[in-house]
Design a protein around this motif. Structure first.
Motif, PDB file in Angstrom:
ATOM      1  N   SER A   1      14.267  13.047  -3.485  1.00  0.00           N
ATOM      2  CA  SER A   1      14.244  12.194  -1.956  1.00  0.00           C
ATOM      3  C   SER A   1      13.271  11.531  -1.486  1.00  0.00           C
ATOM      4  CB  SER A   1      14.504  13.599  -0.874  1.00  0.00           C
ATOM      5  OG  SER A   1      12.898  14.162  -0.816  1.00  0.00           O
ATOM      6  N   GLY A   2      12.130  11.446  -1.787  1.00  0.00           N
ATOM      7  CA  GLY A   2      11.091  10.518  -1.632  1.00  0.00           C
ATOM      8  C   GLY A   2      11.710   9.141  -2.778  1.00  0.00           C
ATOM      9  N   ILE A   3      11.925   9.255  -3.108  1.00  0.00           N
ATOM     10  CA  ILE A   3      12.081   7.602  -4.378  1.00  0.00           C
ATOM     11  C   ILE A   3      13.169   6.458  -3.484  1.00  0.00           C
ATOM     12  CG2 ILE A   3      11.054   8.998  -6.633  1.00  0.00           C
ATOM     13  CD1 ILE A   3      13.845   8.936  -6.763  1.00  0.00           C
ATOM     14  N   PHE A   4      13.927   7.376  -2.403  1.00  0.00           N
ATOM     15  CA  PHE A   4      14.720   6.650  -1.950  1.00  0.00           C
ATOM     16  C   PHE A   4      13.417   5.575  -1.650  1.00  0.00           C
ATOM     17  CE2 PHE A   4      17.553   9.428  -3.475  1.00  0.00           C
ATOM     18  CZ  PHE A   4      18.743   8.383  -3.587  1.00  0.00           C
ATOM     19  N   GLU A   5      12.815   6.469  -0.602  1.00  0.00           N
ATOM     20  CA  GLU A   5      12.203   5.456   0.435  1.00  0.00           C
ATOM     21  C   GLU A   5      11.023   4.345  -0.316  1.00  0.00           C
ATOM     22  OE1 GLU A   5       9.193   8.335   1.466  1.00  0.00           O
ATOM     23  OE2 GLU A   5      10.835   9.811   2.583  1.00  0.00           O
ATOM     24  N   VAL A   6      10.935   4.486  -1.732  1.00  0.00           N
ATOM     25  CA  VAL A   6      10.633   3.652  -2.096  1.00  0.00           C
ATOM     26  C   VAL A   6      10.585   2.731  -3.120  1.00  0.00           C
ATOM     27  CG1 VAL A   6       7.667   4.213  -1.893  1.00  0.00           C
ATOM     28  CG2 VAL A   6       9.617   5.016  -4.069  1.00  0.00           C
TER      29      VAL A   6
ATOM     30  N   PHE B   1       0.613  -1.541  -0.501  1.00  0.00           N
ATOM     31  CA  PHE B   1      -0.259  -0.325  -0.294  1.00  0.00           C
ATOM     32  C   PHE B   1       1.154   1.507   0.291  1.00  0.00           C
ATOM     33  CE2 PHE B   1      -1.829   3.802   1.827  1.00  0.00           C
ATOM     34  CZ  PHE B   1      -3.255   3.852   1.135  1.00  0.00           C
ATOM     35  N   TYR B   2       1.496   1.424   0.915  1.00  0.00           N
ATOM     36  CA  TYR B   2       2.802   2.762   1.305  1.00  0.00           C
ATOM     37  C   TYR B   2       3.167   2.619  -0.070  1.00  0.00           C
ATOM     38  CZ  TYR B   2       7.155   1.065   1.806  1.00  0.00           C
ATOM     39  OH  TYR B   2       8.517   0.010   2.161  1.00  0.00           O
ATOM     40  N   ILE B   3       3.924   1.918  -1.013  1.00  0.00           N
ATOM     41  CA  ILE B   3       4.991   2.527  -1.986  1.00  0.00           C
ATOM     42  C   ILE B   3       3.933   2.646  -3.272  1.00  0.00           C
ATOM     43  CG2 ILE B   3       5.338   1.013  -3.562  1.00  0.00           C
ATOM     44  CD1 ILE B   3       7.540  -0.684  -1.867  1.00  0.00           C
ATOM     45  N   LEU B   4       1.944   1.935  -3.425  1.00  0.00           N
ATOM     46  CA  LEU B   4       1.339   1.550  -4.444  1.00  0.00           C
ATOM     47  C   LEU B   4       0.921   3.770  -4.086  1.00  0.00           C
ATOM     48  CD1 LEU B   4      -0.907  -0.720  -4.598  1.00  0.00           C
ATOM     49  CD2 LEU B   4       0.780  -0.005  -6.652  1.00  0.00           C
ATOM     50  N   GLU B   5       0.871   3.517  -2.686  1.00  0.00           N
ATOM     51  CA  GLU B   5       0.570   5.331  -2.226  1.00  0.00           C
ATOM     52  C   GLU B   5       1.287   6.539  -2.493  1.00  0.00           C
ATOM     53  OE1 GLU B   5       0.244   8.906   0.450  1.00  0.00           O
ATOM     54  OE2 GLU B   5       1.701   7.293   0.489  1.00  0.00           O
ATOM     55  N   ARG B   6       2.790   6.270  -2.555  1.00  0.00           N
ATOM     56  CA  ARG B   6       4.099   7.708  -2.343  1.00  0.00           C
ATOM     57  C   ARG B   6       4.053   7.545  -4.258  1.00  0.00           C
ATOM     58  NH1 ARG B   6       4.182  11.031   0.405  1.00  0.00           N
ATOM     59  NH2 ARG B   6       2.291  10.569   0.211  1.00  0.00           N
ATOM     60  N   TYR B   7       4.123   6.749  -5.161  1.00  0.00           N
ATOM     61  CA  TYR B   7       4.251   6.712  -6.353  1.00  0.00           C
ATOM     62  C   TYR B   7       2.893   7.708  -6.964  1.00  0.00           C
ATOM     63  CZ  TYR B   7       8.681   3.562  -7.313  1.00  0.00           C
ATOM     64  OH  TYR B   7       9.413   3.245  -7.696  1.00  0.00           O
ATOM     65  N   GLY B   8       1.169   6.753  -6.440  1.00  0.00           N
ATOM     66  CA  GLY B   8       0.428   7.434  -6.977  1.00  0.00           C
ATOM     67  C   GLY B   8       0.838   9.165  -6.489  1.00  0.00           C
ATOM     68  N   ASN B   9       0.714   9.664  -5.349  1.00  0.00           N
ATOM     69  CA  ASN B   9       1.111  11.390  -5.094  1.00  0.00           C
ATOM     70  C   ASN B   9       2.571  11.957  -5.685  1.00  0.00           C
ATOM     71  OD1 ASN B   9       2.048  13.276  -3.096  1.00  0.00           O
ATOM     72  ND2 ASN B   9      -0.129  12.504  -2.209  1.00  0.00           N
ATOM     73  N   PHE B  10       3.354  10.607  -6.205  1.00  0.00           N
ATOM     74  CA  PHE B  10       4.281  11.509  -6.604  1.00  0.00           C
ATOM     75  C   PHE B  10       3.714  12.191  -8.100  1.00  0.00           C
ATOM     76  CE2 PHE B  10       8.091   8.655  -3.705  1.00  0.00           C
ATOM     77  CZ  PHE B  10       7.792  10.881  -3.319  1.00  0.00           C
ATOM     78  N   PHE B  11       2.961  11.459  -9.004  1.00  0.00           N
ATOM     79  CA  PHE B  11       3.268  11.063 -10.563  1.00  0.00           C
ATOM     80  C   PHE B  11       1.644  12.267 -10.194  1.00  0.00           C
ATOM     81  CE2 PHE B  11       0.002   9.799 -13.296  1.00  0.00           C
ATOM     82  CZ  PHE B  11       0.386  10.047 -14.429  1.00  0.00           C
TER      83      PHE B  11
END
Length: 427
Positions: free
Chosen positions: A371-376, A302-312
């Motif tokens: 910077s946030g992409i390292f988290e995912v 979930f958290y990976i999908l949520e981060r990528y979706g938010n960044f996009f």
């Protein structure tokens, strides 16, 4: 001064593209497709080239082969005659693969069209013909934070002296834009000069954390002589600035134009980072086995999908804003290039605020994404061989060019007090 030899990439590695791209694209879509082809070539070894930190002679040769240096130039001289709205998108496409080369392309497009904005019509025509006929790459030694170059008049010539802590692409350029103040006046003079001359001495000291292939180090200018006829926007007889060229709002369009160049390679870097990270996550990131809601694949978490979706979502919105600002500034050039004096202070100010808005958003979103992409992507994505760090380093380096806090303040005064920004080197 002794000749300095610095490690450089070999232009021969891209020689095949000279024949492949022998014809220029003829539509906006075709130009963007060409930019994507260039990006695909650069992406193959972008991380390795970044780490080797060699002078980008091969990369500039690739840009020359592609025709992208001629994108904005008149068709009658062999250019693409595309508007800035297309130019900004092309910069963005190249920066997705390599922020340094996107930056070099953006600065070239600005400097190669400087005479169109601050020069006389005759100077603009002569300069465009010179650049396009020779497929020249143009750099610039115009850093407003340093003292201006000192200019003296010597008969039919002006003479430049001084130094700059930063210049962009100068080492690998064919022409360099100089700018300074004429002695005894407050008048600024721009001129394009051949780079390979003894009076232009590069420090070769660009060893920064990001944008490592931009050759943005220092330069010393020593007795560089330029004919008065090449002093952009000045009258060679009276030795005074042309009021109908330099003392009107149109001449100041150089500043929002280059600020939007910055924002577009910021945006390209950020989009490139998200694309690169998503490919890495799909191929290499492992699911976390201790979360209590364990998944087989990282792409189900979930958290990976949520981060990528938010960044996009934020990048998509930023891209729409950047395109809107590009349309605004392109409309001004289209409307007023034939009658520069008709552009009003308010029209210029309104466009400057669109550009400032893009600068704020691309800086905020870009830094957050890179910077946030390292988290995912996970701990293994920090390996140097992966090269994920270059996106953040590139963006962090140039977003310090001029403090974005001042752009926020400028926009605040616009919102609250309905003020347009004073015309400075950064607005």
């Amino acid at each position: 001064m002794a000749q300095v030899t610095v490690p450089a990439t070999d232009p021969a590695v891209y020689s095949q593209y000279q024949a492949k791209w022998s014809a220029l694209p003829d539509t906006a879509d075709a130009w963007l497709a060409r930019a994507r082809e260039v990006a695909e070539v650069l992406a193959q070894d972008a991380a390795q080239r970044d780490q080797e930190n060699k002078s980008p002679r091969a990369e500039v040769a690739l840009l020359k082969h592609s025709g992208l240096l001629k994108l904005l130039a008149p068709k009658k001289y062999g250019g693409g005659e595309q508007p800035w709205s297309v130019g900004y998108k092309v910069i963005r496409e190249v920066a997705k693969a390599d922020g340094s080369i996107g930056m070099l392309l953006g600065y070239h497009l600005l400097w190669s069209t400087t005479a169109n904005v601050v020069g006389t019509p005759e100077q603009a025509e002569r300069t465009q013909e010179l650049i396009v006929a020779n497929n020249y790459f143009v750099g610039g030694a115009v850093n407003p934070r340093d003292n201006d170059l000192k200019i003296t008049s010597d008969g039919d010539y002006v003479v430049f002296n001084g130094s700059k802590h930063f210049n962009t692409g100068g080492v690998v350029s064919d022409l360099t834009v100089l700018e300074g103040v004429l002695e005894g006046t407050e008048g600024h003079i721009f001129a394009l000069v051949p780079t390979r001359q003894t009076g232009i001495q590069f420090a070769h000291n660009w060893h920064n954390i990001g944008l490592r292939l931009t050759e943005s180090g220092g330069v010393k200018i020593e007795n560089v002589r330029v004919p008065w006829t090449d002093a952009l926007g000045w009258d060679e007889s009276s030795k005074k600035p042309r009021e109908d060229i330099l003392l009107i709002p149109f001449a100041s369009l150089l500043l929002p134009t280059i600020q939007l160049v910055f924002s577009n390679f910021y945006l390209g870097i950020a989009i490139g980072a998200l694309t690169f990270a998503s490919e890495y996550t799909t191929a290499s990131t492992r699911a976390w086995p201790f979360g209590g809601d364990n998944k087989e694949s990282a792409t189900d978490e979930f958290y990976i999908l949520e981060r990528y979706g938010n960044f996009f979502a934020h990048l998509r919105a930023t891209e729409a804003l950047a395109d809107r600002a590009a349309d605004q500034i392109t409309a001004l050039y289209s409307r007023y290039s034939g009658d520069r004096s008709a552009l009003t202070v308010d029209e210029r100010g309104e466009v400057a605020e669109w550009v400032a808005s893009v600068k704020v958003v691309t800086t905020d979103v870009g830094l957050r994404v890179t910077s946030g992409i390292f988290e995912v992507t996970g701990a293994r994505a920090t390996a140097l061989k992966v090269g994920l760090d270059r996106f953040w380093r590139d963006l962090r380096t140039h977003t310090l060019h001029d403090p974005v806090a001042y752009k926020n303040r400028e926009l605040g005064r616009y919102v609250l007090l309905h003020e347009y920004p004073a015309q400075t080197w950064y607005t």
